[in-house]
Write an enzyme that holds these catalytic residues in place. Structure first.
Site, short mmCIF file in Angstrom:
data_model
loop_
_atom_site.label_atom_id
_atom_site.label_comp_id
_atom_site.label_asym_id
_atom_site.label_seq_id
_atom_site.Cartn_x
_atom_site.Cartn_y
_atom_site.Cartn_z
N ARG A 276 41.48 38.53 46.08
CA ARG A 276 41.29 39.95 45.75
C ARG A 276 40.48 40.13 44.47
O ARG A 276 39.86 41.19 44.27
CB ARG A 276 42.66 40.62 45.61
CG ARG A 276 42.61 42.14 45.45
CD ARG A 276 42.02 42.80 46.68
NE ARG A 276 41.92 44.26 46.54
CZ ARG A 276 40.90 44.88 45.95
NH1 ARG A 276 39.89 44.19 45.43
NH2 ARG A 276 40.87 46.20 45.87
N SER A 277 40.42 39.13 43.62
CA SER A 277 39.66 39.23 42.37
C SER A 277 38.15 39.18 42.59
O SER A 277 37.39 39.47 41.67
CB SER A 277 40.06 38.09 41.42
OG SER A 277 39.55 36.84 41.86
#
EC number: 1.4.3.16
Length: 542
Positions: A276-277
């Site tokens: 998700r980063s």
């Protein structure tokens, strides 16, 4: 409606953000008399909204990058992107980056080679910042030009045509109505995301111009693909969250400090945070969408490892330094609360590579248009699209005027009867008048945020539509003409267009997620939106 004055112009630009100002700068090179009309002040668009330390514009590196860039955009477009516009963008963006300097920005090339959000390949990214400085420089550039008339705090009410050609538009400023007569209109009024309670948008960018364009004969597409991105509720509201920091996130809690996700000891959760980063907006296309589903409208708290501030990559240091020095947030020391904010619109008015809408004399650039993106938007392409297609729009508008016969244009008069017939038609269902414009707009934003956010289903969307109808039944257009009721009508119709598009797409794809249709169909289609007799019609285009 009492229209008090008429202004004559060679070309009319609606919108005062980057797309509008680029259009104006280009137009002033060709046309004698140019008008800008904008709902707020010039330099007030979404790209002037100070979300974070910098804003990036992704450009084609060289000819060897053409196919890779095309692959990046189409890969994340998931079949609903605009292929011809992508080719035009890739070919022109690098040579158009200089246009940012023409409107007061000072772009510079980013040093690191980190790929932009959703991109597989790295390429050159130019950065801009110092919005206040850029704004002041732009005001000096445009306010001193005697061939440019600027109308601020002016709401687009109606696009006027004669013999199927645009001849101008009617605007409202407070309780005054005026007509700008023009052979060409370039719409650069922004997207629709200002209609959400939590939005990284100026609230006056609300989709009213989109409804007006559809009423004039244009069509829209991909409206259901709204990008939502995490931002801070606390300690400072409306500040963009740096998704790359999730790489160092160790836990997620609810606002009552109950543990939601443990990434310190749970390897699967750690993998989700790391994935998700790598991207900012919500997308259905990754396993880490599970992180987004845990983020409630009330917000969540994140706990970080101290290793976050040891990462000296430019992408981290620029954001974290800005967050600490300018905003006063230390992610390791301070308690922060984030939730999803409406951020960007992938869909809008359907255009060709010259930003032409299909209505003679009408163009659309920037976020009001359905530009190069599809189901997802790559980082660094939004402003770039404004540069390329604003330039193309002005060039094509000049050719349009040159190739058409406008000998009788000066003799064409505004048809007051047509306007008043339209007002009578849209107000024929007026019933009660129990709420004010301020209350209407507040209710619309709450409805959009509660029912048309990241997680959607048929019941939620139908509830939103019913609540919008309830608002209309309690608000009189005719009784509030001088208080902005026509803008309210156009906004309600724009949000209904959004809801109906979400309802019609019975699948999950990119930025659009339906929990009752948690899959992507093999057969790809676009939803094309048009208006007839003040009613919205949606067609599937395979």
């Amino acid at each position: 409606m009492n229209i008090t004055k008429q202004i004559n112009s060679d070309i009319l630009i609606v919108g005062g953000g980057i797309a509008g100002l680029i259009s104006a700068e280009r137009a002033l090179k060709i046309f004698k008399n140019v008008c800008i009309a904008t709902t707020g002040k010039i330099c007030g668009g979404a790209s002037y909204f100070p979300l974070k330390a910098t804003l990036g514009i992704q450009v084609t590196k060289d000819k060897n990058d053409y196919n890779k860039y095309y692959e990046d955009i189409t890969n994340m477009g998931k079949g609903v992107e605009n292929k011809e516009l992508i080719k035009t963008y890739i070919k022109n963006i690098k040579r158009n980056i200089h246009l940012l300097k023409k409107v007061g920005f000072k772009p510079w090339l980013r040093k690191d080679k980190r790929p932009a959000c959703f991109a597989k390949y790295s390429r050159d990214i130019f950065l801009i910042n110092n919005w206040n400085g850029a704004r002041e420089r732009a005001k000096k550039i445009f306010r001193k030009n005697k061939r440019l008339k600027i109308f601020e705090n002016s709401l687009l009410i109606r696009i006027i045509k004669n013999n199927d050609k645009v001849i101008g538009a009617v605007f409202q400023n407070n309780n005054n109505f005026f007509f700008i007569k023009s052979k060409v209109i370039i719409l650069a009024a922004g997207g629709i995301a200002g209609n959400y309670k939590n939005s990284l948008y100026p609230k006056n960018i609300n989709g009213a111009a989109l409804t007006a364009a559809l009423d004039a004969g244009a069509s829209a597409q991909n409206m259901e693909f709204i990008q939502f991105i995490p931002a801070y509720l606390k300690p400072k509201y409306n500040v963009l969250f740096g998704e790359h920091t999730l790489k160092y996130c160790t836990a997620m809690y609810d606002t009552e400090n109950r543990l939601i996700l443990d990434a310190e000891t749970d390897e699967e959760n750690k993998k989700l945070f790391i994935e998700r980063s790598a991207y900012a907006p919500f997308s259905n296309d990754f396993e880490s969408r599970k992180v987004d589903f845990k983020i409630s409208s009330d917000g969540v708290k994140l706990k970080y490892s101290e290793d976050l501030y040891k990462d000296k990559e430019e992408f981290y240091t620029v954001y974290l330094d800005w967050l600490k020095k300018d905003i006063g947030i230390d992610l390791v020391k301070d308690e922060t609360v984030i939730t999803h904010f409406a951020h960007s619109c992938n869909g809008g008015i359907k255009i060709d590579s010259n930003a032409f809408t299909g209505v003679d004399g009408l163009y659309a650039v920037g976020e009001i248009s359905s530009c190069i993106e599809g189901a997802n938007r790559l980082g660094g392409n939004s402003v770039g699209g404004a540069l390329v297609f604003a330039d193309n729009a002005v060039k094509n508008a000049y050719e349009y005027i040159k190739q058409n016969n406008f000998n009788d244009f000066d003799n064409i008069k505004l048809d007051y009867k047509e306007i008043n017939d339209w007002i009578n038609n849209i107000s024929k269902d007026d019933k009660e008048n129990n709420i004010t414009k301020i209350e209407v707009l507040k209710n619309i934003r709450e409805i959009a945020s509660e029912y048309l956010s990241v997680v959607r289903n048929k019941e939620k969307i139908n509830t939103a539509i019913n609540k919008l109808e309830e608002i209309r039944s309690n608000y009189s257009i005719k009784e509030n003409i001088n208080k902005g009721s026509i803008e309210v009508y156009l906004i309600i119709e724009a949000v209904k267009i959004l809801a109906l598009s979400m309802l019609e797409r019975e699948e999950s794809r990119g930025a659009h997620y339906r929990e009752d249709f948690d899959f992507s169909l093999d057969k790809v289609y676009k939803l094309e939106v048009r208006r007839e007799n003040n009613k919205t019609i949606i067609d599937k285009k395979y």
